[in-house]
Design a protein around this motif. Structure first.
Motif, PDB file in Angstrom:
ATOM      1  N   ALA A 287      27.875  51.505  66.640  1.00 44.51           N
ATOM      2  CA  ALA A 287      28.325  52.513  65.670  1.00 44.51           C
ATOM      3  C   ALA A 287      29.442  51.923  64.828  1.00 44.51           C
ATOM      4  O   ALA A 287      30.534  51.686  65.310  1.00 44.51           O
TER       5      ALA A 287
ATOM      6  N   CYS B 277      31.247  53.135  62.510  1.00 42.95           N
ATOM      7  CA  CYS B 277      32.381  53.972  62.139  1.00 42.95           C
ATOM      8  C   CYS B 277      33.497  53.908  63.168  1.00 42.95           C
ATOM      9  O   CYS B 277      34.632  54.250  62.881  1.00 42.95           O
TER      10      CYS B 277
ATOM     11  N   GLY C 144      32.405  59.384  66.264  1.00 45.29           N
ATOM     12  CA  GLY C 144      31.398  58.419  66.696  1.00 45.29           C
ATOM     13  C   GLY C 144      30.279  59.050  67.501  1.00 45.29           C
ATOM     14  O   GLY C 144      29.784  58.449  68.449  1.00 45.29           O
ATOM     15  N   ASN C 145      29.852  60.241  67.152  1.00 41.93           N
ATOM     16  CA  ASN C 145      28.842  60.887  67.990  1.00 41.93           C
ATOM     17  C   ASN C 145      27.485  61.081  67.350  1.00 41.93           C
ATOM     18  O   ASN C 145      26.575  61.558  67.993  1.00 41.93           O
ATOM     19  N   CYS C 146      27.302  60.724  66.081  1.00 33.21           N
ATOM     20  CA  CYS C 146      25.972  60.969  65.514  1.00 33.21           C
ATOM     21  C   CYS C 146      25.079  59.741  65.594  1.00 33.21           C
ATOM     22  O   CYS C 146      23.871  59.854  65.581  1.00 33.21           O
ATOM     23  N   ARG C 147      25.677  58.569  65.666  1.00 29.80           N
ATOM     24  CA  ARG C 147      24.993  57.274  65.807  1.00 29.80           C
ATOM     25  C   ARG C 147      24.146  56.894  64.612  1.00 29.80           C
ATOM     26  O   ARG C 147      23.274  56.046  64.718  1.00 29.80           O
ATOM     27  N   MET C 148      24.365  57.508  63.472  1.00 32.99           N
ATOM     28  CA  MET C 148      23.542  57.181  62.319  1.00 32.99           C
ATOM     29  C   MET C 148      24.016  55.891  61.666  1.00 32.99           C
ATOM     30  O   MET C 148      23.303  55.277  60.897  1.00 32.99           O
ATOM     31  N   CYS C 149      25.244  55.490  61.955  1.00 33.68           N
ATOM     32  CA  CYS C 149      25.857  54.393  61.206  1.00 33.68           C
ATOM     33  C   CYS C 149      25.661  53.049  61.896  1.00 33.68           C
ATOM     34  O   CYS C 149      26.430  52.133  61.665  1.00 33.68           O
TER      35      CYS C 149
ATOM     36  N   ARG D 204      25.727  58.104  57.429  1.00 36.32           N
ATOM     37  CA  ARG D 204      26.622  58.681  58.438  1.00 36.32           C
ATOM     38  C   ARG D 204      26.509  60.192  58.403  1.00 36.32           C
ATOM     39  O   ARG D 204      26.145  60.770  57.381  1.00 36.32           O
ATOM     40  N   PHE D 205      26.837  60.807  59.506  1.00 36.56           N
ATOM     41  CA  PHE D 205      26.962  62.261  59.548  1.00 36.56           C
ATOM     42  C   PHE D 205      28.331  62.686  60.055  1.00 36.56           C
ATOM     43  O   PHE D 205      28.983  63.527  59.498  1.00 36.56           O
ATOM     44  N   CYS D 206      28.757  62.066  61.142  1.00 38.21           N
ATOM     45  CA  CYS D 206      29.991  62.565  61.746  1.00 38.21           C
ATOM     46  C   CYS D 206      31.235  61.952  61.110  1.00 38.21           C
ATOM     47  O   CYS D 206      32.275  62.567  61.078  1.00 38.21           O
ATOM     48  N   TYR D 207      31.111  60.734  60.598  1.00 33.74           N
ATOM     49  CA  TYR D 207      32.294  60.076  60.051  1.00 33.74           C
ATOM     50  C   TYR D 207      32.733  60.753  58.756  1.00 33.74           C
ATOM     51  O   TYR D 207      31.918  61.055  57.892  1.00 33.74           O
TER      52      TYR D 207
HETATM   53  S1  FES Z   1      29.032  58.075  61.529  1.00 36.79           S
HETATM   54 FE1  FES Z   1      28.462  59.198  63.283  1.00 36.79          FE
HETATM   55  S2  FES Z   1      28.553  57.672  64.824  1.00 36.79           S
HETATM   56 FE2  FES Z   1      29.258  56.634  63.108  1.00 36.79          FE
END
Ligand code: FES
Ligand code: SF4
Ligand code: FES
Lengths: 193, 682
Positions: B61, B63, B43-48, B32-35
């Motif tokens: 996503a 998170c 919910g904007n990085c979409r890494m999760c 994750r990056f944004c969570y």
């Molecule tokens: S952690 Fe960034 S979208 Fe879920």
């Protein structure tokens, strides 16, 4: 390399901005559309009013909007920089928003753009290249302030610009002989009873 | 509780949590990056991304997705792997990949996750975008090309710090994280942005290019720059403290620390006392330990106990304070005090601690601040009050200084008269307090360290009792200290004994020549000009006010250089650990006192740290319960009496400089300058 600058330092800043009584009445009307405490929802409308009053949006105007709507200034800057309809630099009296997206481009927006760029002097006319204005069926399209001018070519574009120069307001819509998006030269189908 | 199946393993999880949290409960780490646990969900990085059944046939996503009963979650499918790799590739398109010159290197989420999901070459042949760096004040360095737009910093500033200055302007490729109008952040918590930023876009300015994370030795300790006792990790290289980072402790500081805690450490390098000094004529001259002890012995031997006095400072460890007290007792002196500011506190334990604990703030439904500006006195605790405010349904009012606390506060009045009115039920807020289930009364040193402090304290107690704020299941009476050593000092009884003098009495005695020798244990916050002709022994680590006036200087250790026990404002006993050795000839403080006692013929009965700590427990058994906060004794305290109408002032006029360490810090001076610049601009 593309350099991104959200806060153009070369833009002249305006020391003070306040709404005129007429505009203030409109601002209040916009705020009244939302429940008490939700006044921030009116931010786009109020920014638009500020832009209409001033011609463009100096930072002083954004700060004033923030004050009126009880928002942190940064929240207003975010909105104002997000929407391309907000002009953060001084503009000419008429803003020529030339659509160059594929349909308009295929129908000759390059020539229209050339005419507009030629006319742009920053006082009467400013030009902006924009993406699809949603009027592809009448491509090429140029939005001039609040109106769409459609079915343009270089000559008709120049005609429109000349009219503005003379202080007239040319008729918006198709600049060829057709009614909105109906066929050129009158109806071709559904002619019978 | 919903039952879910995560990668084929069934699990029952609490309702209302997200899929990402459920995966964590299952022991799986979701990139994750944004969570972030303590921030709202973006919910904007979409890494999760994970796959979820039932659900649309695409990765989701995790998170931002609530768990539901009978959900099946897949975290390792080829689709998930591929999707995450795709996200990573997009994130790296505009990232400069400048790890070798980036301070985040070695502790960068992007670096770590690129190891797992990154592609070994770029397929992007266009130019990368270039984003101008921002000026965020003296602590936060920016390198905005590296920003991946997770918006953690924006959410932290808005939600936790309560300064809505950061935002994202523009959109698409032109999006920028910025203050728009160039300005330093008006918060005492800005250093936390650096911890939050998952990449190297925000890094520490004072620590820029100083060290790599893997060369540092990490020591878990506690902070003493305010009375909260934030849990910290001290990173050292050799003898030098390179940086201080927060340690997670939900009971105390969550995972935040103040800018002073984090950045005053350069003060540890300046103006240090690294050898003993003895005054000869008008000058302090370097001496050996033996000469220094000799000078003290020559003066004190045969002196009547009542002519000797001691004052303990605000950052002393419990070990040195008990040694000081035992030494004074042995010398026959009752003149000892740990309340440099003259706070009128000496009652039962419940009268001088933050009874509900920091966690109690989360529960409170009406909060009254009396003579305190928590934002200056303990910014992290203030952020906790703000968190309570953001949660909603709480009334907050204050009697005392009118300051911007980052949340709305009803100001009831300025001084004791208003408190009286409140006790008498005269103000509207009295009803609010009356109706509250968990009323919380926070009393600051600004209300207690004044002439009428005892009367104010009595009034505050009266109010608490009247509101039934002190009962089995809740004690809403909370004293917010400013000195890290204070609760420990009071727990150990560093207050005047029978017929003894307090700080004011000691200073008066000095002027009347009734006190002839004063021992200052790192005590710098008193008016040293009032020490008269007394023989002053100063033991401490900085050449601050006390040392300048001293006749003999004994060089001690700062909090990073000694193992030490500190009791925070809640009464929580916490252990600080040694991260490095004190400079030069300086020594651990209790050991200095132990050595001195021998020289004075009053040898203290402990030779090891362990023995001193046993002594602490013998004096007060709270010292046996490390890291705990226990309900404290309640009883009558304070002294009803007349009050003046002088308004309450905050005990901390200037957050950035409150102790010898922060006063010696250049970075704190820069922060101050930048803040006053900001104030002037407003
Ligand atoms: S952690 Fe960034 S979208 Fe879920
Ligand atoms: S600066 Fe750091 S924390 Fe802020 S949005 Fe960018 S990557 Fe996230
Ligand atoms: S492409 Fe020009 S209006 Fe749609």
């Amino acid at each position: 390399m593309a350099m991104i600058t959200a806060d153009p330092k070369d833009v002249p800043q305006v020391a003070h901005f306040s709404f005129t009584p007429e505009y203030m009445a409109k601002v209040e009307e916009q705020i009244a559309h939302y429940p008490p405490g939700r006044q921030a929802s009116a931010v786009i409308a109020v920014l638009d009013l500020a832009q209409r009053q001033h011609g463009w949006l100096p930072r002083a105007a954004m700060n004033e909007v923030a004050r009126i709507l009880d928002m942190a200034p940064i929240r207003v800057y975010e909105v104002a920089t997000f929407y391309t309809m907000f002009q953060l630099r001084p503009k000419g009296k008429y803003l020529l928003q030339v659509c160059t997206t594929t349909p308009c481009w295929l129908r000759g927006s390059d020539a229209v753009m050339k005419a507009c760029q030629h006319a742009a002097d920053g006082e009467l006319f400013s030009v902006q290249e924009v993406e699809c204005l949603g009027g592809c069926v009448n491509a090429p399209v140029v939005q001039i302030n609040d109106d769409f001018y459609e079915d343009l070519d270089e000559a008709s574009m120049n005609k429109v610009l000349d009219a503005f120069r003379r202080g007239e307001t040319p008729k918006p819509g198709p600049q060829v002989d057709r009614q909105t998006s109906a066929p050129e030269g009158g109806l071709t189908t559904l002619k019978g009873e | 509780m919903p039952k879910v199946k995560i990668d084929g393993v069934e699990l029952e999880v609490p309702a209302g949590i997200t899929v990402l949290q459920a995966c964590e409960l299952a022991g799986l780490e979701i990139p994750r990056f944004c969570y972030h646990d303590r921030l709202s969900i973006a919910g904007n990085c979409r890494m999760c991304l994970v796959e979820v059944k039932p659900g649309p046939p695409k990765p989701q996503a995790s998170c931002a997705l609530p768990v539901a009963d009978k959900q099946e979650i897949f975290t390792q499918t080829p689709t998930v792997q591929k999707a995450r790799k795709g996200v990573m590739e997009f994130l790296l398109i505009n990232h400069p990949l400048d790890c070798p010159i980036c301070d985040q290197g070695g502790e960068c989420d992007l670096q770590d996750q690129a190891m797992a999901y990154g592609f070994d070459r770029s397929r992007y042949h266009e130019n990368k975008r270039a984003v101008p760096d921002k000026e965020l004040g003296p602590l936060v360095k920016t390198s905005m090309n590296r920003c991946i737009h997770c918006t953690r910093c924006i959410r932290f500033a808005t939600e936790v710090a309560g300064v809505e200055q950061l935002g994202a302007t523009g959109r698409g490729e032109s999006m920028e994280v910025t203050t728009y109008v160039e300005q330093a952040l008006a918060t005492e918590l800005s250093g936390n942005l650096v911890d939050l930023c998952p990449v190297g876009a925000l890094t520490s300015k004072p620590y820029a290019f100083e060290a790599r994370s893997w060369e540092l030795t990490k020591t878990e300790s506690v902070d003493v720059l305010d009375a909260l006792g934030s849990n910290i990790r001290i990173d050292t290289r050799g003898a030098q403290v390179m940086r201080v980072l927060p340690r997670l402790n939900d009971d105390v500081n969550e995972e935040w620390i103040s800018d002073k805690t984090r950045h005053a450490i350069d003060g540890l390098r300046h103006q240090r006392l690294d050898r003993p000094y003895v005054r000869k004529g008008n000058k302090l001259v370097e001496a050996t330990w033996d000469e220094a002890f000799g000078a003290i012995a020559a003066k004190l031997n045969g002196m009547e106990g009542s002519k000797i006095a001691a004052i303990a400072g605000d950052q002393c460890d419990a070990e040195s304070m008990i040694a000081l007290k035992d030494l004074l007792t042995a010398l026959g002196s009752p003149n000892i005090d740990c309340r440099q500011d003259g706070a009128k506190l000496d009652g039962p334990r419940g009268s001088y601690i933050f009874n509900p604990g920091v966690r109690g703030i989360d529960q409170a439904d009406a909060i009254l601040l009396v003579g305190t500006n928590p934002r200056a006195e303990s910014p992290v605790l203030n952020a906790r009050i703000r968190k309570r405010y953001v949660h909603g349904n709480v009334a907050i009012a204050s009697i005392g200084p009118a300051e911007d606390l980052t949340y709305p506060v009803v100001r009831l009045g300025a001084g004791p008269a208003t408190l009286r009115d409140l006790v008498d039920g005269k103000l509207d807020f009295a009803q609010k307090l009356q109706g509250a289930k968990h009323p919380l009364i926070i009393v600051g040193m600004g209300a207690l360290s004044r002439e009428d402090g005892a009367a104010v304290l009595a009034m505050a107690r009266e109010l608490a009792e009247k509101l039934n704020a002190v009962r089995e299941d809740w004690n809403g009476f909370a004293v917010l200290h400013t000195a890290a050593a204070r609760v420990g000092g009071l727990d150990l009884g560093l207050v005047p004994g029978e017929g003894g003098r307090d700080v004011a009495g000691i200073l008066e005695g000095c002027q009347k020549k009734e006190i002839e020798a004063v021992f200052l244990l790192a005590a710098d916050e008193i008016d040293t000009t009032k020490l008269g002709k007394a023989f002053v022994i100063y033991q401490g680590h900085h050449g601050d006010a006390g040392a300048h006036r001293a006749d003999v200087i004994l060089p001690g250790a700062a909090y990073t250089e000694k193992p030490g026990i500190y009791v925070n404002t809640e009464g929580r006993v916490q252990v600080g650990r040694r991260a490095g050795y004190p400079p030069g000839d300086a020594r651990e403080d209790w050991a200095i006192l132990r050595a001195l006692s021998e020289r004075l013929g009053k040898t203290l009965p402990y030779d090891t740290l362990h023995q001193v700590r046993s002594r602490l427990v013998a004096v007060n058994k709270v010292f046996a319960a490390i890291d705990q906060q226990a309900p404290a004794a309640w009883g009558p305290f304070g002294k009803a009496g007349a009050t003046t109408d002088v308004p309450f002032k905050s005990a901390v006029a200037n957050f950035y400089m409150t102790c010898p360490i922060s006063r010696a810090s250049k970075i704190m001076a820069d922060c101050m300058a930048s803040r006053s610049h900001l104030m002037a601009a407003e």
